[in-house]
Scaffold this active site. Structure first.
Site, PDB file in Angstrom:
ATOM      1  N   ARG A  24      56.270  67.515  23.047  1.00  0.00           N
ATOM      2  CA  ARG A  24      57.139  67.435  21.868  1.00  0.00           C
ATOM      3  C   ARG A  24      57.296  68.777  21.181  1.00  0.00           C
ATOM      4  O   ARG A  24      56.322  69.494  20.951  1.00  0.00           O
ATOM      5  CB  ARG A  24      56.543  66.443  20.874  1.00  0.00           C
ATOM      6  CG  ARG A  24      57.373  66.340  19.597  1.00  0.00           C
ATOM      7  CD  ARG A  24      56.794  65.325  18.637  1.00  0.00           C
ATOM      8  NE  ARG A  24      56.557  65.945  17.346  1.00  0.00           N
ATOM      9  CZ  ARG A  24      56.016  65.329  16.309  1.00  0.00           C
ATOM     10  NH1 ARG A  24      55.635  64.079  16.405  1.00  0.00           N
ATOM     11  NH2 ARG A  24      55.839  65.964  15.173  1.00  0.00           N
ATOM     12  N   HIS A  32      57.319  54.886  12.131  1.00  0.00           N
ATOM     13  CA  HIS A  32      57.183  56.068  11.273  1.00  0.00           C
ATOM     14  C   HIS A  32      58.346  57.043  11.461  1.00  0.00           C
ATOM     15  O   HIS A  32      59.078  56.971  12.446  1.00  0.00           O
ATOM     16  CB  HIS A  32      55.869  56.811  11.567  1.00  0.00           C
ATOM     17  CG  HIS A  32      55.813  57.404  12.948  1.00  0.00           C
ATOM     18  ND1 HIS A  32      55.582  56.651  14.075  1.00  0.00           N
ATOM     19  CD2 HIS A  32      55.967  58.676  13.388  1.00  0.00           C
ATOM     20  CE1 HIS A  32      55.590  57.416  15.145  1.00  0.00           C
ATOM     21  NE2 HIS A  32      55.834  58.671  14.762  1.00  0.00           N
ATOM     22  N   HIS A  85      60.635  55.780  14.516  1.00  0.00           N
ATOM     23  CA  HIS A  85      60.312  55.395  15.884  1.00  0.00           C
ATOM     24  C   HIS A  85      58.914  54.801  15.930  1.00  0.00           C
ATOM     25  O   HIS A  85      58.132  54.937  14.980  1.00  0.00           O
ATOM     26  CB  HIS A  85      60.463  56.570  16.854  1.00  0.00           C
ATOM     27  CG  HIS A  85      59.710  57.797  16.450  1.00  0.00           C
ATOM     28  ND1 HIS A  85      60.131  58.627  15.438  1.00  0.00           N
ATOM     29  CD2 HIS A  85      58.555  58.332  16.910  1.00  0.00           C
ATOM     30  CE1 HIS A  85      59.266  59.621  15.298  1.00  0.00           C
ATOM     31  NE2 HIS A  85      58.295  59.456  16.178  1.00  0.00           N
ATOM     32  N   ASP A 101      58.551  61.244  11.619  1.00  0.00           N
ATOM     33  CA  ASP A 101      57.623  62.373  11.726  1.00  0.00           C
ATOM     34  C   ASP A 101      57.692  63.237  10.462  1.00  0.00           C
ATOM     35  O   ASP A 101      58.780  63.511   9.955  1.00  0.00           O
ATOM     36  CB  ASP A 101      57.984  63.256  12.927  1.00  0.00           C
ATOM     37  CG  ASP A 101      57.811  62.515  14.255  1.00  0.00           C
ATOM     38  OD1 ASP A 101      56.988  61.584  14.315  1.00  0.00           O
ATOM     39  OD2 ASP A 101      58.507  62.896  15.217  1.00  0.00           O
TER      40      ASP A 101
HETATM   41  C1  OGA Z   1      56.002  61.553  18.424  1.00  0.00           C
HETATM   42  C2  OGA Z   1      55.802  60.139  18.693  1.00  0.00           C
HETATM   43  C3  OGA Z   1      56.548  58.692  20.421  1.00  0.00           C
HETATM   44  C4  OGA Z   1      56.209  58.381  21.834  1.00  0.00           C
HETATM   45  O1  OGA Z   1      55.931  62.351  19.369  1.00  0.00           O
HETATM   46  O2  OGA Z   1      56.273  61.893  17.271  1.00  0.00           O
HETATM   47  O3  OGA Z   1      55.716  59.366  17.801  1.00  0.00           O
HETATM   48  O4  OGA Z   1      56.858  57.475  22.359  1.00  0.00           O
HETATM   49  N1  OGA Z   1      55.836  59.803  19.980  1.00  0.00           N
HETATM   50  O5  OGA Z   1      55.335  59.018  22.407  1.00  0.00           O
HETATM   51 MN    MN Z   2      56.346  60.376  15.921  1.00  0.00          MN
END
Ligand code: OGA
Ligand code: MN
Length: 278
Positions: free
Chosen positions: A267, A97, A252, A99
Site C-alpha cells: 500500500r 474504516h 473499506h 484510512d
Molecule cells: C488498508 C486496508 C484492506 C485490505 O490497506 O488500508 O485496510 O483489503 N487494507 O487489505
Molecule cells: Mn485501510
C-alpha cells in the site's frame, strides 16, 4: 487497447479495463481520476506493477504519507506491507474504516496492490459515503451539517485498543505516534464539491460536545445506513490487481475469512488536506 469503465455495483466501485498503469498516458490518467471521483474506488486487474511503478503512479496524485503503524517494505519506507501470514489470526483493516481519518489532514487515498492472495477469501468491501449521505432524510442531513466529530487512532492502535493482545500487535511498528483530530461530520469533498458523511466505525469517538454514550446511537444509525448493499461493493482480488480508493468519500473493510492462508498486499498512501464543512 482503449480504456473502458465497468461499475462493480450501482452504488460503489468501478473496474477500469484496457489500461496499463505502468505506462499510463495523461488522457488515461484523467479518465481514471474522473472514475475515481465518481465511483469512490477503482480497480485494475492483471497489472505488471513493480514497486517503482507503484511509487511513480502514486506521485502523480500527490505526496506520499508514511503510515505510523504498518510494517514497511525493505528499503522502501513509502510502501506499507499489509500482510497476514498463514498462521496469523488477526488482519489489518478487518472492520469498516477510512484510512487516517485521525489525522488533521487525512490522506487523500490509498493505492493497494495484491501480491499474494488466497485462492478464495480475503475480499475487501467498500462503501460510498457521498451516496449514503444523499439518501438520508433532509431533517437528519441538516442536523448532521451542524456537527463535528472527534477521531482518534487510539481505538485501534492505542493501549487497550482493538489490536492489543492480538497476534497483529507484534507485526505493527512498536513506536507509531498516535493522533487525534476534529472534523466536520459532513464535509465538502475537496475535488467533487459533493457532501460526504465523514465519520467511521473504527476511528470516530464521539460528536464534539457530546459524550461517547450520547454519540453512539446516532453513530450506529449512520453506520447501519452507510453499509447497506445499496452503497457498497465487494471486491475479489487476483494477483496483480490494483485498487485505489478515495479516502474522503469511501470506507473499506478487509474480510478476514481465510484463516490458514497467506495474504500480502502493498500500500501507498497519498497525502490529503484538512477537510471543510459542507
Ligand atoms: C488498508 C486496508 C484492506 C485490505 O490497506 O488500508 O485496510 O483489503 N487494507 O487489505
Ligand atoms: Mn485501510
Amino acid at each position: 487497447m482503449s480504456a473502458s469503465l465497468h461499475p462493480v455495483s450501482p452504488g460503489c466501485g468501478v473496474e477500469v479495463r484496457g489500461v496499463e498503469l505502468a505506462r499510463l498516458s495523461n488522457s488515461d490518467l484523467s479518465l481514471i481520476r474522473d472514475a475515481f471521483h465518481e465511483h469512490g474506488v477503482i480497480f485494475l486487474r492483471d497489472q505488471t506493477f513493480t514497486k517503482d511503478d507503484h511509487l511513480a503512479f502514486a506521485r502523480r496524485w500527490g505526496e506520499i504519507v508514511i503510515n505510523e503503524h504498518f510494517p514497511e517494505l525493505a528499503d522502501t519506507p513509502e510502501i506499507a506491507v499489509v500482510i497476514k501470514e498463514a498462521d496469523q489470526k488477526t488482519n489489518i483493516g478487518g472492520g469498516w474504516h477510512a484510512d487516517h481519518s485521525y489525522d488533521p489532514a487525512p490522506a487523500l487515498g490509498s493505492i493497494l496492490v495484491a501480491r499474494d492472495v488466497p485462492e478464495c477469501g480475503g475480499d475487501t468491501m467498500f462503501a460510498h459515503l457521498a451516496r449514503a449521505f444523499d439518501t438520508l432524510s433532509d431533517g437528519l442531513k441538516a442536523n448532521l451539517r451542524s456537527l463535528r466529530a472527534l477521531h482518534s487512532s487510539r481505538q485501534i492502535y492505542g493501549p487497550g485498543g482493538a489490536y492489543e493482545g492480538t497476534d497483529l500487535k507484534q507485526v505493527l511498528k512498536a513506536d507509531g505516534a498516535l493522533s487525534d483530530a476534529m472534523h466536520p461530520v459532513v464535509i465538502r469533498h475537496p475535488e467533487t464539491g459533493r457532501e460526504v458523511l465523514y465519520v467511521n466505525p473504527a476511528h470516530t469517538i464521539r460528536f464534539e460536545g457530546w459524550t461517547r454514550e450520547e454519540s453512539l446511537p446516532l453513530l450506529n444509525h449512520l453506520y447501519a445506513h452507510a453499509t447497506k448493499p445499496d452503497f457498497t461493493c465487494r471486491h475479489r482480488w487476483t494477483p496483480g490487481c490494483v485498487a485505489m480508493w478515495d479516502n474522503r468519500s469511501t470506507w473499506h473493510h478487509a474480510l478476514n475469512d481465510y484463516q490458514g492462508q497467506r495474504r500480502e498486499m502493498h500500500r501507498i498512501t497519498i497525502a490529503g488536506t484538512a477537510l471543510d464543512a459542507a
